[in-house]
Design an enzyme around this catalytic site. Structure first.
Site, PDB file in Angstrom:
ATOM      1  N   GLY A  15       0.821  -1.216   0.000  1.00  0.00           N
ATOM      2  CA  GLY A  15       0.000   0.000   0.000  1.00  0.00           C
ATOM      3  C   GLY A  15       0.854   1.266   0.000  1.00  0.00           C
ATOM      4  O   GLY A  15       2.081   1.197  -0.039  1.00  0.00           O
ATOM      5  N   THR A  95     -10.795   1.920   4.662  1.00  0.00           N
ATOM      6  CA  THR A  95     -11.858   2.833   5.109  1.00  0.00           C
ATOM      7  C   THR A  95     -13.181   2.425   4.462  1.00  0.00           C
ATOM      8  O   THR A  95     -13.192   1.876   3.348  1.00  0.00           O
ATOM      9  CB  THR A  95     -11.580   4.301   4.700  1.00  0.00           C
ATOM     10  OG1 THR A  95     -11.335   4.345   3.289  1.00  0.00           O
ATOM     11  CG2 THR A  95     -10.410   4.890   5.439  1.00  0.00           C
ATOM     12  N   TYR A 156     -13.951   3.543  11.584  1.00  0.00           N
ATOM     13  CA  TYR A 156     -12.489   3.700  11.479  1.00  0.00           C
ATOM     14  C   TYR A 156     -11.904   4.305  12.762  1.00  0.00           C
ATOM     15  O   TYR A 156     -10.879   3.837  13.277  1.00  0.00           O
ATOM     16  CB  TYR A 156     -12.202   4.595  10.274  1.00  0.00           C
ATOM     17  CG  TYR A 156     -10.765   4.755   9.868  1.00  0.00           C
ATOM     18  CD1 TYR A 156     -10.172   3.865   8.979  1.00  0.00           C
ATOM     19  CD2 TYR A 156     -10.008   5.832  10.325  1.00  0.00           C
ATOM     20  CE1 TYR A 156      -8.854   4.039   8.567  1.00  0.00           C
ATOM     21  CE2 TYR A 156      -8.698   6.013   9.917  1.00  0.00           C
ATOM     22  CZ  TYR A 156      -8.122   5.111   9.029  1.00  0.00           C
ATOM     23  OH  TYR A 156      -6.826   5.297   8.627  1.00  0.00           O
ATOM     24  N   GLY A 187      -1.294  11.549  10.326  1.00  0.00           N
ATOM     25  CA  GLY A 187      -2.399  12.420   9.932  1.00  0.00           C
ATOM     26  C   GLY A 187      -2.816  12.041   8.520  1.00  0.00           C
ATOM     27  O   GLY A 187      -2.776  10.867   8.137  1.00  0.00           O
ATOM     28  N   TYR A 188      -3.218  13.031   7.737  1.00  0.00           N
ATOM     29  CA  TYR A 188      -3.621  12.774   6.344  1.00  0.00           C
ATOM     30  C   TYR A 188      -2.363  12.671   5.481  1.00  0.00           C
ATOM     31  O   TYR A 188      -1.578  13.608   5.403  1.00  0.00           O
ATOM     32  CB  TYR A 188      -4.555  13.884   5.849  1.00  0.00           C
ATOM     33  CG  TYR A 188      -5.944  13.721   6.428  1.00  0.00           C
ATOM     34  CD1 TYR A 188      -6.965  13.159   5.671  1.00  0.00           C
ATOM     35  CD2 TYR A 188      -6.224  14.085   7.740  1.00  0.00           C
ATOM     36  CE1 TYR A 188      -8.240  12.970   6.210  1.00  0.00           C
ATOM     37  CE2 TYR A 188      -7.486  13.910   8.285  1.00  0.00           C
ATOM     38  CZ  TYR A 188      -8.490  13.345   7.509  1.00  0.00           C
ATOM     39  OH  TYR A 188      -9.741  13.146   8.043  1.00  0.00           O
TER      40      TYR A 188
HETATM   41  N1  CAA Z   1     -18.139  18.350  11.036  1.00  0.00           N
HETATM   42  C1  CAA Z   1     -19.427  18.766  11.133  1.00  0.00           C
HETATM   43  N2  CAA Z   1     -20.290  18.692  10.111  1.00  0.00           N
HETATM   44  C2  CAA Z   1     -19.854  18.195   8.965  1.00  0.00           C
HETATM   45  C3  CAA Z   1     -18.520  17.736   8.815  1.00  0.00           C
HETATM   46  C4  CAA Z   1     -17.658  17.854   9.905  1.00  0.00           C
HETATM   47  N3  CAA Z   1     -16.371  17.450   9.839  1.00  0.00           N
HETATM   48  N4  CAA Z   1     -18.366  17.282   7.545  1.00  0.00           N
HETATM   49  C5  CAA Z   1     -19.564  17.445   6.936  1.00  0.00           C
HETATM   50  N5  CAA Z   1     -20.455  17.989   7.784  1.00  0.00           N
HETATM   51  C6  CAA Z   1     -21.859  18.332   7.506  1.00  0.00           C
HETATM   52  C7  CAA Z   1     -21.933  18.995   6.137  1.00  0.00           C
HETATM   53  O1  CAA Z   1     -21.711  20.383   6.247  1.00  0.00           O
HETATM   54  C8  CAA Z   1     -23.335  18.663   5.687  1.00  0.00           C
HETATM   55  O2  CAA Z   1     -24.222  19.531   6.342  1.00  0.00           O
HETATM   56  P1  CAA Z   1     -25.576  19.993   5.606  1.00  0.00           P
HETATM   57  O3  CAA Z   1     -26.355  18.726   5.362  1.00  0.00           O
HETATM   58  O4  CAA Z   1     -26.192  20.910   6.615  1.00  0.00           O
HETATM   59  O5  CAA Z   1     -25.124  20.658   4.350  1.00  0.00           O
HETATM   60  C9  CAA Z   1     -23.580  17.265   6.264  1.00  0.00           C
HETATM   61  O6  CAA Z   1     -22.647  17.146   7.370  1.00  0.00           O
HETATM   62  C10 CAA Z   1     -23.303  16.162   5.262  1.00  0.00           C
HETATM   63  O7  CAA Z   1     -21.935  16.242   4.834  1.00  0.00           O
HETATM   64  P2  CAA Z   1     -21.439  15.621   3.465  1.00  0.00           P
HETATM   65  O8  CAA Z   1     -22.024  16.384   2.323  1.00  0.00           O
HETATM   66  O9  CAA Z   1     -19.954  15.517   3.479  1.00  0.00           O
HETATM   67  O10 CAA Z   1     -22.125  14.179   3.523  1.00  0.00           O
HETATM   68  P3  CAA Z   1     -21.944  12.997   2.523  1.00  0.00           P
HETATM   69  O11 CAA Z   1     -22.921  11.963   2.972  1.00  0.00           O
HETATM   70  O12 CAA Z   1     -21.939  13.467   1.121  1.00  0.00           O
HETATM   71  O13 CAA Z   1     -20.448  12.481   2.814  1.00  0.00           O
HETATM   72  C11 CAA Z   1     -18.635  11.540   4.039  1.00  0.00           C
HETATM   73  C12 CAA Z   1     -20.125  11.892   4.045  1.00  0.00           C
HETATM   74  C13 CAA Z   1     -18.354  10.501   2.948  1.00  0.00           C
HETATM   75  C14 CAA Z   1     -18.314  10.942   5.390  1.00  0.00           C
HETATM   76  C15 CAA Z   1     -17.801  12.799   3.764  1.00  0.00           C
HETATM   77  O14 CAA Z   1     -18.187  13.815   4.667  1.00  0.00           O
HETATM   78  C16 CAA Z   1     -16.329  12.569   3.898  1.00  0.00           C
HETATM   79  O15 CAA Z   1     -15.687  11.983   3.040  1.00  0.00           O
HETATM   80  N6  CAA Z   1     -15.704  13.048   4.999  1.00  0.00           N
HETATM   81  C17 CAA Z   1     -14.279  12.897   5.257  1.00  0.00           C
HETATM   82  C18 CAA Z   1     -14.014  11.639   5.983  1.00  0.00           C
HETATM   83  C19 CAA Z   1     -12.515  11.494   6.190  1.00  0.00           C
HETATM   84  O16 CAA Z   1     -11.846  12.381   6.694  1.00  0.00           O
HETATM   85  N7  CAA Z   1     -11.964  10.351   5.831  1.00  0.00           N
HETATM   86  C20 CAA Z   1     -10.574  10.111   5.940  1.00  0.00           C
HETATM   87  C21 CAA Z   1     -10.163   9.113   4.884  1.00  0.00           C
HETATM   88  S1  CAA Z   1      -8.386   8.929   4.833  1.00  0.00           S
HETATM   89  C22 CAA Z   1      -8.023   8.144   6.247  1.00  0.00           C
HETATM   90  O17 CAA Z   1      -8.855   7.660   6.957  1.00  0.00           O
HETATM   91  C23 CAA Z   1      -6.571   8.059   6.586  1.00  0.00           C
HETATM   92  C24 CAA Z   1      -6.341   8.600   7.921  1.00  0.00           C
HETATM   93  O18 CAA Z   1      -6.065   7.832   8.840  1.00  0.00           O
HETATM   94  C25 CAA Z   1      -6.371  10.044   8.140  1.00  0.00           C
END
Ligand code: CAA
Length: 249
Positions: A15, A95, A156, A187-188
């Site tokens: 990976g 994830t 996760y 982190g990221y």
């Molecule tokens: N805090 C508070 N509210 C949030 C938020 C946050 N961090 N993120 C989104 N929201 C809110 C949005 O503003 C939105 O509000 P409204 O409905 O009022 O507009 C609502 O929540 C829905 O948000 P999304 O449009 O993002 O919802 P979605 O269903 O389209 O997507 C999700 C959901 C797939 C989880 C997407 O938010 C996402 O990808 N988030 C990031 C997740 C992340 O950080 N993953 C890390 C992957 S990499 C990894 O994991 C490696 C590592 O170790 C770091």
């Protein structure tokens, strides 16, 4: 000074972060074995060719770390082909991001099995050997999101927080026997896993990182190198953040 070449095993070794860890440990003088999931078979030839072009000899063993039986079989194959394991890096992870409202049992189970149960399944077969030989380095790759939680990652974040609980408990069991157990919480980091995050969400995340950029796999590997070193025998049970300042505690 290193008396013998240590054998290091890296799960998820093909990976994004795993590859950099394999490269770094090989450069540090370890014999390195990467384990990979059966679904990654098609990447095998290209990955091996790339390592050979770098003049790195990395062993490869297939296995599904989310299965207790297959992990036991995989680690037995590692020991049979390459010898006793001195350094184990539990790096395999996936994830299945979605909000709690939409998260299915399958998404919960897949992440808990692959990211958390796996550390027990893979560590168990090598643990007693490390204790009896009086040397071992176990390094669990967790995440900043296990430390602070992340919207859309209940599965996760739970698994990654659990990994560090495992680290702290095992560190106590290994401490008097020359076996250190530590967690790295990246982190990221720029890999296929973070490439999959929606662009608008990714931009918002990066703007919240004090260093205003993602980490590089090599920057994670550098912390692994520190913890895996023969001379580094007095850090155990630690959770080392490598996160560009995203979370400080
Ligand atoms: N805090 C508070 N509210 C949030 C938020 C946050 N961090 N993120 C989104 N929201 C809110 C949005 O503003 C939105 O509000 P409204 O409905 O009022 O507009 C609502 O929540 C829905 O948000 P999304 O449009 O993002 O919802 P979605 O269903 O389209 O997507 C999700 C959901 C797939 C989880 C997407 O938010 C996402 O990808 N988030 C990031 C997740 C992340 O950080 N993953 C890390 C992957 S990499 C990894 O994991 C490696 C590592 O170790 C770091």
């Amino acid at each position: 000074m290193t008396e013998k070449r240590r054998l290091a095993v890296v799960t998820g070794g093909m990976g994004g972060i795993g590859t950099a860890i394999c490269q770094r440990l090989a450069q540090d003088g370890c014999k390195v074995v990467a384990t990979y999931h059966p679904a990654e078979e098609e990447k095998l030839a290209d990955w091996s060719a790339a390592r050979a072009a770098e003049d790195l000899q990395i062993g490869l063993v297939k296995g599904d770390v989310s299965s207790a039986e297959d992990s036991a079989r995989m680690m037995a194959e590692v020991e049979e082909k390459f010898g006793a394991v001195d350094v184990l890096v539990n790096c395999a992870g996936i994830t299945r991001d979605t909000t709690m409202k939409r998260m299915t049992d399958e998404q919960w189970d897949a992440v808990i099995e692959t990211n958390l149960n796996s550390v027990f399944y893979v560590t168990k077969p090598v643990w007693e050997g490390m204790l009896s030989r009086g040397f071992g380095r176990i390094i669990n790759i967790s995440s900043v999101n296990g430390q602070r939680g992340q919207f859309g990652q209940a599965n996760y974040s739970a698994a990654k927080a659990g990994m560090h609980g495992f680290t702290m408990a095992l560190a106590q069991e290994g401490a008097a026997k020359g076996v250190t157990v530590n967690t790295i919480s990246p982190g990221y980091v720029k890999t296929a896993m973070t490439d999959a995050i929606r662009d608008d969400v990714k931009e918002a995340i990066i703007s919240g990182i004090p260093m205003r950029r993602m980490g590089l796999p090599e920057e994670i590997a550098s912390a692994i190198s520190f913890l895996a070193a023969e001379q580094q025998a007095y850090v155990t049970g630690a959770n080392i953040p490598v996160n560009g300042g995203l979370f400080m505690h």
